[in-house]
Design an enzyme around this catalytic site. Sequence first.
Site, PDB file in Angstrom:
ATOM      1  N   LEU A 203       0.114   0.403 -10.241  1.00  0.00           N
ATOM      2  CA  LEU A 203      -0.595   1.448  -9.514  1.00  0.00           C
ATOM      3  C   LEU A 203      -2.034   1.482 -10.013  1.00  0.00           C
ATOM      4  CD1 LEU A 203       1.929   4.470  -9.521  1.00  0.00           C
ATOM      5  CD2 LEU A 203       1.108   3.236  -7.511  1.00  0.00           C
ATOM      6  N   ASP A 204      -2.989   1.703  -9.102  1.00  0.00           N
ATOM      7  CA  ASP A 204      -4.385   1.845  -9.504  1.00  0.00           C
ATOM      8  C   ASP A 204      -4.527   3.017 -10.466  1.00  0.00           C
ATOM      9  OD1 ASP A 204      -5.109  -0.205  -7.801  1.00  0.00           O
ATOM     10  OD2 ASP A 204      -5.581   1.139  -6.126  1.00  0.00           O
ATOM     11  N   PRO A 205      -5.561   3.021 -11.315  1.00  0.00           N
ATOM     12  CA  PRO A 205      -5.771   4.159 -12.219  1.00  0.00           C
ATOM     13  C   PRO A 205      -5.810   5.499 -11.495  1.00  0.00           C
ATOM     14  CG  PRO A 205      -7.182   2.346 -12.863  1.00  0.00           C
ATOM     15  CD  PRO A 205      -6.527   1.934 -11.572  1.00  0.00           C
TER      16      PRO A 205
END
Length: 329
Positions: A71-73
């Site tokens: 997952l992206d930050p």
Amino acid sequence: MPKITVPPLPVSCLFGMIKPSGPTSMSLLNDMQPLLSKSRLFEQPPLEAPKRKKKRSKKVGDVKVGQGGTLDPLADGILVLGVGKGTKKLTEFLDCTKEYSTTCLLGCETDSYDSEGARVRIAPWKHVTKEKVVEALNKFKGEIKQTPPIFSALKMDGKPLYEYARNGIPLPRPIEPRTVTVHSLELVEWKGSDHSFSWPEKALNEDQKKAMEAAIRGVDKTATIEDDPESTVQDEVKPTAFVIKMKVSGGTYVRSLVHDLARALGSAGHVVTLTRSRQGRFVLSSTEDGDRTCVPWSVFEKALTDPGAADEDGWTEWEREVLQHLEVI
């Protein structure tokens, strides 16, 4: 404490963790590694690694752990983890059905298509109504073609796309669109201007814009990145924001869908919140038979500083949580 069922030990397993927004997925796995490696839940690797593996970065004595799709930050929600032999099952979660909810903020495009990036272009947004969004969503349902963003880690000829854009290197060929399936897509909340979001302060300078244009013009000779003159005027009214929920196939870029939707509305837009509520059978809240709920990151975070006292069976709080949520492999 209620008794928990303990499978034969040690175990290889899958379980879901609820990632918070902010840190990277990998940083959380690295933080968890000492907990997992010291627990009697999992098989302990040999103290001496075979010579043929000595160049690997994984430390001797570490339990093998991996993730089934990062997952992206910015994003929060479900992150499926595999421990031991469970890591061999993680590939099935790359192509599984996923559910997301995301907030789109209109009027501004960013290089990353989300609020972590820099402003690339601003455009009108006041003409966009709730009814127009509902109508436009129909264009993105079913089987659609999606082009990944140029500021992504997707590689072309061994080089990440973002390197082409940052360095003004023309793309050797068009970014190949991918076919994905949007099973459902709906507007779930119209925020209008009643929100705390704002466009990123960081913006591409003229040289960076030219570099990005140069990269894109390798495949599109007419590509330009220009603000709409009417949109450069400062406005006290906050740009419109709204929340959409979707159920999609693996490989779907939520950021691209939001970017393309905003353009279809005659505006610009980017993601300001993103939550993955389902990854295969792992969910935030159970709605179907076979669904598995997940362990909040806060459980592991607490254990890293204060594991607490073990119960009468020798299990700490975080181990009990994992035992209640794991799927033995």
